[in-house]
Design a protein around this motif. Structure first.
Motif, PDB file in Angstrom:
ATOM      1  N   HIS A 241       0.809  -1.213   0.000  1.00  0.00           N
ATOM      2  CA  HIS A 241       0.000   0.000   0.000  1.00  0.00           C
ATOM      3  C   HIS A 241       0.849   1.273   0.000  1.00  0.00           C
ATOM      4  O   HIS A 241       0.292   2.384  -0.029  1.00  0.00           O
ATOM      5  CB  HIS A 241      -0.918   0.023   1.225  1.00  0.00           C
ATOM      6  CG  HIS A 241      -2.103  -0.887   1.119  1.00  0.00           C
ATOM      7  ND1 HIS A 241      -2.055  -2.215   1.469  1.00  0.00           N
ATOM      8  CD2 HIS A 241      -3.369  -0.664   0.682  1.00  0.00           C
ATOM      9  CE1 HIS A 241      -3.243  -2.760   1.269  1.00  0.00           C
ATOM     10  NE2 HIS A 241      -4.054  -1.854   0.785  1.00  0.00           N
ATOM     11  N   ASN A 284     -11.746  -1.080   1.119  1.00  0.00           N
ATOM     12  CA  ASN A 284     -11.615  -2.414   1.729  1.00  0.00           C
ATOM     13  C   ASN A 284     -12.667  -2.654   2.810  1.00  0.00           C
ATOM     14  O   ASN A 284     -13.075  -3.783   3.046  1.00  0.00           O
ATOM     15  CB  ASN A 284     -10.199  -2.653   2.265  1.00  0.00           C
ATOM     16  CG  ASN A 284      -9.735  -1.598   3.228  1.00  0.00           C
ATOM     17  OD1 ASN A 284     -10.522  -0.820   3.761  1.00  0.00           O
ATOM     18  ND2 ASN A 284      -8.433  -1.541   3.466  1.00  0.00           N
ATOM     19  N   VAL A 287     -15.705  -3.892   1.124  1.00  0.00           N
ATOM     20  CA  VAL A 287     -15.557  -5.307   0.783  1.00  0.00           C
ATOM     21  C   VAL A 287     -15.968  -6.168   1.966  1.00  0.00           C
ATOM     22  O   VAL A 287     -16.711  -7.152   1.815  1.00  0.00           O
ATOM     23  CB  VAL A 287     -14.115  -5.637   0.355  1.00  0.00           C
ATOM     24  CG1 VAL A 287     -13.961  -7.147   0.139  1.00  0.00           C
ATOM     25  CG2 VAL A 287     -13.748  -4.898  -0.925  1.00  0.00           C
ATOM     26  N   GLN A 288     -15.482  -5.808   3.160  1.00  0.00           N
ATOM     27  CA  GLN A 288     -15.806  -6.579   4.354  1.00  0.00           C
ATOM     28  C   GLN A 288     -17.304  -6.555   4.640  1.00  0.00           C
ATOM     29  O   GLN A 288     -17.904  -7.580   4.986  1.00  0.00           O
ATOM     30  CB  GLN A 288     -15.037  -6.039   5.559  1.00  0.00           C
ATOM     31  CG  GLN A 288     -13.570  -6.438   5.585  1.00  0.00           C
ATOM     32  CD  GLN A 288     -13.390  -7.951   5.530  1.00  0.00           C
ATOM     33  OE1 GLN A 288     -13.179  -8.518   4.452  1.00  0.00           O
ATOM     34  NE2 GLN A 288     -13.494  -8.613   6.640  1.00  0.00           N
ATOM     35  N   GLY A 328     -14.153  -4.447  -4.514  1.00  0.00           N
ATOM     36  CA  GLY A 328     -12.886  -5.170  -4.556  1.00  0.00           C
ATOM     37  C   GLY A 328     -12.611  -5.805  -5.898  1.00  0.00           C
ATOM     38  O   GLY A 328     -11.557  -6.411  -6.083  1.00  0.00           O
ATOM     39  N   ALA A 341      -2.870  -7.726  -5.188  1.00  0.00           N
ATOM     40  CA  ALA A 341      -3.871  -8.707  -4.755  1.00  0.00           C
ATOM     41  C   ALA A 341      -3.314 -10.121  -4.832  1.00  0.00           C
ATOM     42  O   ALA A 341      -3.596 -10.961  -3.959  1.00  0.00           O
ATOM     43  CB  ALA A 341      -5.122  -8.587  -5.619  1.00  0.00           C
ATOM     44  N   ASP A 390      -7.906  -4.307  -2.505  1.00  0.00           N
ATOM     45  CA  ASP A 390      -8.901  -4.153  -1.443  1.00  0.00           C
ATOM     46  C   ASP A 390      -9.687  -5.436  -1.194  1.00  0.00           C
ATOM     47  O   ASP A 390     -10.254  -5.616  -0.117  1.00  0.00           O
ATOM     48  CB  ASP A 390      -9.880  -3.025  -1.796  1.00  0.00           C
ATOM     49  CG  ASP A 390      -9.206  -1.669  -1.819  1.00  0.00           C
ATOM     50  OD1 ASP A 390      -8.437  -1.388  -0.899  1.00  0.00           O
ATOM     51  OD2 ASP A 390      -9.446  -0.902  -2.770  1.00  0.00           O
ATOM     52  N   SER A 393      -7.449  -7.297   1.427  1.00  0.00           N
ATOM     53  CA  SER A 393      -6.822  -6.589   2.551  1.00  0.00           C
ATOM     54  C   SER A 393      -7.706  -6.555   3.792  1.00  0.00           C
ATOM     55  O   SER A 393      -7.228  -6.725   4.918  1.00  0.00           O
ATOM     56  CB  SER A 393      -6.428  -5.165   2.135  1.00  0.00           C
ATOM     57  OG  SER A 393      -7.555  -4.412   1.746  1.00  0.00           O
ATOM     58  N   GLY A 394      -9.019  -6.326   3.605  1.00  0.00           N
ATOM     59  CA  GLY A 394      -9.909  -6.306   4.766  1.00  0.00           C
ATOM     60  C   GLY A 394      -9.946  -7.646   5.479  1.00  0.00           C
ATOM     61  O   GLY A 394      -9.959  -7.715   6.713  1.00  0.00           O
ATOM     62  N   TYR A 407      -8.875   0.371   9.322  1.00  0.00           N
ATOM     63  CA  TYR A 407      -8.570  -0.121   7.969  1.00  0.00           C
ATOM     64  C   TYR A 407      -7.999   0.996   7.095  1.00  0.00           C
ATOM     65  O   TYR A 407      -6.943   0.846   6.478  1.00  0.00           O
ATOM     66  CB  TYR A 407      -9.828  -0.684   7.305  1.00  0.00           C
ATOM     67  CG  TYR A 407     -10.260  -2.051   7.802  1.00  0.00           C
ATOM     68  CD1 TYR A 407      -9.641  -2.645   8.907  1.00  0.00           C
ATOM     69  CD2 TYR A 407     -11.286  -2.746   7.179  1.00  0.00           C
ATOM     70  CE1 TYR A 407     -10.044  -3.890   9.359  1.00  0.00           C
ATOM     71  CE2 TYR A 407     -11.693  -3.995   7.625  1.00  0.00           C
ATOM     72  CZ  TYR A 407     -11.077  -4.560   8.719  1.00  0.00           C
ATOM     73  OH  TYR A 407     -11.468  -5.794   9.160  1.00  0.00           O
TER      74      TYR A 407
END
Length: 453
Positions: A241, A284, A287-288, A328, A341, A390, A393-394, A407
């Motif tokens: 990142h 991210n 995404v979660q 994501g 990724a 992303d 990552s989460g 985050y």
């Protein structure tokens, strides 16, 4: 004077309607005047606005005839392939500090240079006396990014030479920011938990012998403990990142604001404001949230048909947040794959095995595969759709025991290295303020006195 709240709310709502109508521009005019909305051309490619040697983002191969062909993505830091850099951090060696050196100075350090650099960073890894009490704990925020902005701007007042924009002084300020950013984020989070959630306040100091990633974990975890793999994975996430070209929103903000000649603290605060946005650094977390929604509606994670049907509902704006997006997935440059990724996915698998979360990891990889197919078919896309950084990552941050409130701040902790390199590059190479053009498409009007309106 007593204020009639209901009447005031009604008046404000009237002004809101005025704002909506007065600020609306006919969309046809953007085409008529060939306006590059979002600094992108009609194909979605970014308009060339600058030059950089700091990093290179590649998503296509170009044939001899000039045709672009989708390819596995490549990311280069100062000319070095990031995949090779990550492979070079073997055993217990941590890489974020080395990558920061590379981004700032253009070459990989020798052993003694890296040792000296780490020592310099360690000397900056302290906040001014009583800063935590007087700044971080005063008027705390529920959003850590806003708290970090406040802290960064306040550090201006503690700097004996804040306005000096010589490269020597900016480098000093930049290294100080790199070292202090983890403390600002973690201490802001502990203060938030204490003030808004009623938890005990425990502030743990950084240890000079630990890497930035290790210090983050030991300052954040309640018992101060972490596994070797946890520290390694977080370090790799920070490396991935740290930088991603000059065109991403927050780094371009760094260039724009720096070109005005302003101070380092104002430039960093502006970039933090950009990164906070859900279209940039907050992706991210979306995404979660999306995966929590998927788990709620598809209980059998091995049923690919049910997963496919639900992903199609999301794309049709009938599920999750009704935005029609599978978060994501997809990238402005990368096509076949996002190298960040790919790397993070490998470490996510290792961490899922340590945490006994292999089934959840499999869910992510299954959704990754199916989502790309669904998006390409629904949107009738000719180029592939890959997962971006992303996407994993989460999930990685969750396995590391990191709270969702941190985050985006973790993104900032990493990206401050890239911002600093780009700020220096802007000031070394340019003497002009960045000023794109906007065309006026309103109408000139004749002034009327107040009594005649």
């Amino acid at each position: 004077m007593t204020v009639d709240r209901d009447n005031m709310e009604e008046k404000l709502n009237e002004l809101v309607e005025f704002s909506r109508t007065s600020g609306k521009i006919d969309m046809k005019l953007y085409t008529e005047y060939d306006v590059k909305r979002g600094l992108r051309d009609s194909a979605g490619k970014g308009v060339l606005t600058g030059l950089t040697e700091i990093s290179d983002v590649i998503g296509f191969e170009v044939t001899e005839q000039g045709e672009k062909i989708p390819a596995n993505g490549k990311l280069y830091y100062q000319g070095y392939d990031v995949s090779e850099l990550v492979r070079g951090f073997r055993n217990r060696r941590f890489g974020f500090e080395e990558i920061t050196y590379l981004l700032l100075f253009g070459e990989l350090p020798q052993k003694h240079q890296l040792d000296d650099f780490v020592e310099i960073l360690g000397s900056f890894r302290e906040l001014p006396e009583a800063f935590t009490r007087d700044v971080i704990m005063k008027a705390p925020s529920t959003n850590m990014m806003n708290s970090m902005q406040k802290c960064v701007l306040t550090l201006y007042s503690y700097d004996k030479n804040p306005e000096d924009t010589s490269i020597q002084n900016i480098l000093r300020q930049s290294l100080s920011m790199v070292a202090k950013m983890p403390l600002l984020a973690v201490y802001s989070y502990h203060t938030y938990r204490h003030c808004f959630q009623g938890h005990n306040l425990v502030i743990r100091n950084p240890k000079p012998e630990l890497s930035l990633a290790e210090n983050l974990l030991q300052m954040l975890h309640p018992d101060g403990k972490y596994t070797e793999l946890e520290a390694k994975v977080l370090d790799v996430a920070l490396v991935l990142h740290a930088e991603h070209g000059g065109g991403n929103n927050s780094t371009f903000t760094t260039h724009v604001v720096s070109s005005s000649g302003t101070d380092t603290y104002s430039a960093v605060a502006a970039s933090l404001g950009s990164l906070k946005g859900p279209k940039h650094g907050g992706a991210n977390l979306k995404v979660q949230e999306m995966f929590e929604d998927i788990k709620l509606h598809v209980t059998d994670w091995e049923d690919e048909e049910k997963l496919r049907n639900y992903l199609n509902l999301i794309l049709d704006k009938q599920a999750f947040d009704h935005a029609g997006l599978i978060y994501g997935m997809g990238h402005a440059v990368y096509t076949e794959s996002d190298p960040r990724a790919v790397i993070l996915k490998e470490y996510a698998q290792k961490l899922s095995e340590e945490k006994n979360l292999e089934k959840e990891y499999t869910l992510y990889t299954t959704v990754e595969r199916i989502a790309g197919e669904c998006i390409a078919r629904k949107r009738r896309l000719l180029k592939p759709v890959c997962a971006n950084v992303d996407f994993f990552s989460g999930f990685v941050y969750t396995m590391l025991g990191l709270p969702k409130e941190l985050y985006t701040p973790l993104f900032a902790i990493a990206r401050i290295s890239g911002w600093s390199a780009h700020r220096i590059e802007e000031l070394v190479n340019s003497s002009k303020i960045i000023r794109p053009a906007y065309k006026y498409v309103g109408h000139h009007k004749k002034y009327a006195e107040l009594e005649e309106r």
